[in-house]
Design an enzyme around this catalytic site. Structure first.
Site, PDB file in Angstrom:
ATOM      1  N   HIS A   1       0.795  -1.231   0.000  1.00  9.93           N
ATOM      2  CA  HIS A   1       0.000   0.000   0.000  1.00  9.93           C
ATOM      3  C   HIS A   1       0.832   1.288   0.000  1.00  9.93           C
ATOM      4  CE1 HIS A   1      -3.372  -2.654   0.965  1.00  9.93           C
ATOM      5  NE2 HIS A   1      -2.684  -3.106   2.000  1.00  9.93           N
TER       6      HIS A   1
HETATM    7  C1  BDR Z   1      -3.399   0.827   5.057  1.00  8.29           C
HETATM    8  O1  BDR Z   1      -3.678   0.336   6.357  1.00  8.29           O
HETATM    9  C2  BDR Z   1      -2.504   0.046   7.032  1.00  8.29           C
HETATM   10  O2  BDR Z   1      -2.612  -1.153   7.712  1.00  8.29           O
HETATM   11  C3  BDR Z   1      -1.395   0.067   6.023  1.00  8.29           C
HETATM   12  O3  BDR Z   1      -0.199   0.534   6.606  1.00  8.29           O
HETATM   13  C4  BDR Z   1      -1.897   1.011   4.962  1.00  8.29           C
HETATM   14  O4  BDR Z   1      -1.575   2.354   5.263  1.00  8.29           O
HETATM   15  C5  BDR Z   1      -3.962  -0.128   4.031  1.00  8.29           C
HETATM   16  O5  BDR Z   1      -5.338  -0.230   4.176  1.00  8.29           O
END
Ligand code: BDR
Ligand code: CA
Length: 313
Positions: A242
């Site tokens: 992500h």
């Molecule tokens: C987001 O949620 C977090 O767990 C990750 O770091 C990312 O920013 C993804 O949904």
């Protein structure tokens, strides 16, 4: 042009990789500071993890600030089931010897935005938007001075990851996200639709490990840990990656495709709380408030990430 950025984050393995990618790219990106926020794990752990990542990168000079320890209105939801009890399980990183700054992260954000020329600072938001929402509520005049907010959050075609329709960062603090999306600041959104294309497959992780430096080894261990949850959930060859999408967008925007649209945040219904209602087909007539990245070139993304991580200790 070299971009001055502040990273607002809840590290988190993928946040850590994003921070490393930014620090490994000094020709294009100047990291002014890091502000931690409660999210993946409680605030104190996220602060500690930010310090750990800076030491790993050999950059103890970058200041770290503690921001908000809970969402604006809702109870904090965390994600130890993904990130482990420390928030950064995987590699065995030592206790940090550097310390956070004493100023509150929200005041740091406000001061930095006010003391830089309008448009000069980019805020990269990799966690819940509590700090930014609070800063915009406390000092609304900063909205006109922020160059751009590039954030990881939301999802539309892909659905949600913490509820069927909501992505974690927006779900944790939908009220803050609502303030940000209504602020008028130029926003770029890296949603799940994009990050789910960036699969950390075994071959891609091995390439990073075989760099042979300590950053490459740590990234391999971090992502191998955080992957296990998503691999089981999605049944794919590699897990989504992500937060590094945000930094990769700053470095090579041509790797990504998107369009200007309106995104409105659900803050009322518990059923759909935190949903990013993305008017991708322009059916509402609501004014565009962001550039929504729908897709990207995964090979190009991992080539960039791997080449940059090679530059770190
Ligand atoms: C987001 O949620 C977090 O767990 C990750 O770091 C990312 O920013 C993804 O949904
Ligand atoms: Ca994050």
């Amino acid at each position: 042009m070299k971009r001055k950025i502040i990273i607002d984050t809840d590290p988190g393995q993928d946040d850590a990789v994003a921070i490393l990618l930014a620090l490994a790219s000094p020709d294009e990106i100047d990291v002014q500071g890091i502000v931690a926020v409660a999210g993946n794990v409680p605030l104190a752990l996220n602060v500690k993890n930010a310090l750990r990542v800076l030491e790993l990168a050999g950059r103890p000079d970058v200041p770290v600030y503690a921001g908000c320890e809970r969402p604006l209105r809702r109870r904090l939801v965390t994600a130890e089931h993904v990130h482990g009890d420390t928030g950064l399980d995987g590699p065995d990183l030592p206790e940090p010897s550097i310390r956070p700054q004493t100023q509150h992260g929200v005041d740091y954000l406000i001061d930095m935005i006010k003391t830089h020329a309008p448009g000069e600072l980019t805020i990269c938001a990799l966690g819940p938007l509590t700090n930014l929402g609070m800063a915009l509520a406390k000092a609304p005049e900063i909205a006109k001075r922020i160059g751009e907010i590039v954030l990881m959050g939301g999802g539309y075609f892909e659905g949600g990851n913490i509820t069927p329709v909501a992505e974690f960062n927006i779900y944790v603090d939908p009220d803050a996200a609502d303030i940000v999306f209504r602020s008028g600041v130029p926003i770029v959104v890296a949603p799940l639709d994009l990050s789910h294309m960036m699969q950390a497959t075994p071959a891609r992780l091995q390439r990073i490990r075989s760099l042979g430096n300590r950053a490459g080894q740590a990234v391999f261990e971090m992502l191998s840990f955080s992957e296990r949850f998503d691999l089981k959930k999605y049944g794919t060859e590699g897990a989504p990656l992500h937060d590094p999408c945000v930094i990769a967008y700053l470095l090579q925007p041509n790797l990504f495709e998107g369009r200007r649209i309106n995104v409105t945040i659900e803050t009322g219904s518990e059923l759909t709380m935190g949903m990013t209602v993305a008017d991708y087909w322009g059916v509402t007539g609501r004014a565009h408030n962001c550039f929504f990245l729908r897709s990207g070139d995964a090979e190009g993304f991992y080539d960039l990430l791997t080449a940059r991580l090679a530059k770190l200790p």
